[in-house]
Design a protein around this motif. Structure first.
Motif: not given
Lengths: 280, 305
Positions: A6, A10, B123, B192-193, B189, A280, B132
């Motif tokens: 995954a 990304r 995720r 999420r991170s 953002r 990130t 995103m």
């Protein structure tokens, strides 16, 4: 899908995005350079008998309320945005990096003074200050660049100062000093190369900010002047004719957004490459 | 602790002192401020008289002392347009801008928190990617285009909301979305991170190993910790929204501080410009100070330097 794959996906997507952004920016630079060849009409030529022509035919993006060709205006406006973005970042970056190096490497009173000026600068509502300064100085390319540079130098001071503070304590700086290098040589040859990476990453985002800033000022009629086509100025004029011609506002808006988006994904990509810890 | 707060307080005062110098200098950028006061074609004698009347013939340091003396009493002089006290005009407009900024922040959080959580928990899913992409678009969208686009869609094409003014909640919707979009994207953002990082920590694994229900793990353990960076920047976000509302107010004819300031700038009504810039900067410095002090209370580990 397991998480290793995954994250690989990304990263792949992120880099593909960055690549796409880079290609868009390259096309933008080329189109700005060859604007006279790419445009199909004089971008400031008015022709009231051709006003509000919808996209298609002789005018692929239509015409505005004065019968000017939207495509040609969008292409020519790219020149202004790129010039302002690059020039503002160059000025802000040069001043900011120099002050940041001095501040971080030498410390003391000079550091206190520079840090104080930076804090004062940050307390200002940037856009309000920019509007006030341009309103008092008068619109024009030089003044817009100056104002945007004033708004941008603080970021460079912070990044450079932090990095210089860190590098100052490292053993290779000590070694250079022991070998008899002058302070100036230590700063330019040993500290400066180490601040370059974060400065380059910051610069991409700062170019985006300057381009938005110029468009915002032009939108308020305080940009490069009405005679010069710019994306913000086009939007400002077109917003009064939304019901008649959606295309006159949509295409310059899309141009700003795609440009800023491309710069942002390129910046993200650069950061991933240079400093994977911040991913990130 | 008291020493830290005292030092930060002193620092804030010194910053405001710097702000006052810039605000003062602003008027002298054009050279001779008396030209802003007098109509075109005023004779030399009349100009000299005006200069004397406004104390503009005095040396700059003396003028500055007089200016800062006024500032400490809340006196920025009178508006050149309607002779009302400049600070009063600015303070009168503050509630409208605060209302807009608060609504923008509310919309940003209502959208960002669930999307941020779901993106982190799922995720790599389609949902995460979509979230995103939207956040990236939101961060790249200039307010002035978003405002124009919303008017095009929700006023011109589908007449759901008024294009401007401040009558009822309907007129608040489009400006609040316009102003809040950037914060929404960024908060999504960041959350999420942060959440992804916290979910990988030992205590979350411990909580799961103890057999705590997933809901409890996420809400009680992970979310609470990942919200700290979000909460600590909320005050600064609000300050940024106050300053950033200039363009939004202009597009939607919202009767706030930004619109007043831009009008005053166009009319060269410099006492109002000075008061507006100074008030927004003061609010920013104040919120910054509050955030720093709050942060010390929230996080005892922070080094007091």
């Amino acid at each position: 899908m397991n998480s290793a794959r995954a994250s690989w996906w990304r990263r792949f997507l992120r880099q593909r995005l960055a690549a796409a952004g880079g290609i868009f920016l390259a096309l933008l630079v080329v189109s700005a350079f060859f604007a006279p060849l790419l445009s199909i009409a004089d971008p400031v030529q008015q022709n009231l008998s051709l006003r509000f022509q919808p996209p298609g035919g002789a005018h692929p993006l239509g015409t505005d309320h004065l019968g000017r060709d939207v495509w040609s205006r969008v292409v020519y406006s790219g020149r202004i945005s790129l010039t302002v973005g690059a020039a503002a970042v160059l000025v802000a970056g040069t001043v900011g990096v120099a002050l940041g190096l001095v501040s971080g490497f030498f410390g003391g009173r000079v550091d206190d003074l520079i840090s104080w000026i930076a804090t004062v600068q940050l307390a200002f509502p940037f856009l309000l200050l920019a509007i006030a300064v341009v309103a008092f100085l008068g619109p024009g390319l030089g003044n817009v660049i100056l104002v945007l540079a004033i708004g941008g130098w603080v970021g460079y001071v912070r990044v450079t100062r932090a990095k210089a503070l860190e590098v100052r304590e490292r053993s290779f700086v000590e070694a250079a000093r022991a070998a008899g290098a002058s302070e100036a040589r230590v700063v330019t040859r040993h500290v400066f190369p180490n601040v370059l990476t974060p400065v380059i990453v910051l610069s991409t985002f700062e170019v985006a900010r300057a381009i938005i800033g110029e468009a915002a000022l032009s939108f308020l009629g305080l940009g490069v002047g009405i005679a010069t086509p710019s994306w913000g100025g086009m939007l400002a004029e077109a917003k009064d004719y939304l019901a008649e011609a959606w295309w006159a506002s949509t295409f310059p808006g899309l141009a700003i957004m795609l440009t800023v988006l491309s710069i942002n994904v390129v910046g993200d990509g650069l950061r991933d490459v240079f400093d994977p810890r911040l991913r990130t | 602790m008291t020493g830290y707060i005292g030092r930060r307080l002193l620092q804030s005062v010194s910053v405001l002192f710097g702000v006052s110098m810039v605000v003062f200098a602003l008027v002298h950028l054009t050279g001779d401020p008396v030209r802003l006061l007098a109509p075109i074609g005023t004779s030399h004698e009349e100009l000299a008289q005006l200069r004397r009347a406004h104390g503009l013939d005095r040396p700059l340091p003396e003028q500055y002392l007089k200016f800062i003396g006024g500032v400490t009493r809340g006196d920025f002089g009178k508006s050149l347009r309607n002779q009302q006290p400049a600070l009063g005009l600015v303070v009168e407009r503050l509630p409208a801008t605060l209302r807009l900024a608060a609504a923008a922040m509310a919309i940003a959080l209502i959208v960002a928190v669930p999307i941020g959580i779901l993106s982190a928990l799922r995720r790599g899913s389609i949902f995460d990617h979509a979230g995103m992409v939207i956040a990236l678009l939101g961060q790249s969208m200039p307010v002035f285009w978003l405002g124009v686009l919303l008017i095009l869609v929700f006023v011109v094409l589908i007449p759901l909301f008024p294009a401007g003014g401040s009558q009822g909640w309907q007129s608040l919707v489009l400006p609040a979305i316009t102003l809040g979009m950037y914060n929404m994207a960024r908060t999504t953002r960041v959350l999420r991170s942060e959440l992804l990082e916290v979910l990988g920590q030992d205590y979350v694994r411990t909580a799961r190993a103890k057999g705590a229900p997933e809901m409890r793990v996420v809400l009680r353990h992970a979310l609470r910790n990942s919200l700290i960076p979000v909460v600590t920047v909320l005050a600064l976000d609000l300050a940024a929204l106050l300053a950033g509302s200039v363009i939004t107010e202009q597009i939607f004819a919202w009767p706030g501080l930004g619109r007043l300031a831009v009008g005053a700038i166009y009319a060269r009504d410099y006492p109002v410009v000075q008061a507006a810039v100074f008030v927004v900067a003061t609010v920013y410095v104040g919120l910054n100070l509050a955030t720093d002090i709050l942060y010390v209370f929230l996080n005892p580990q922070v080094r007091l330097t």
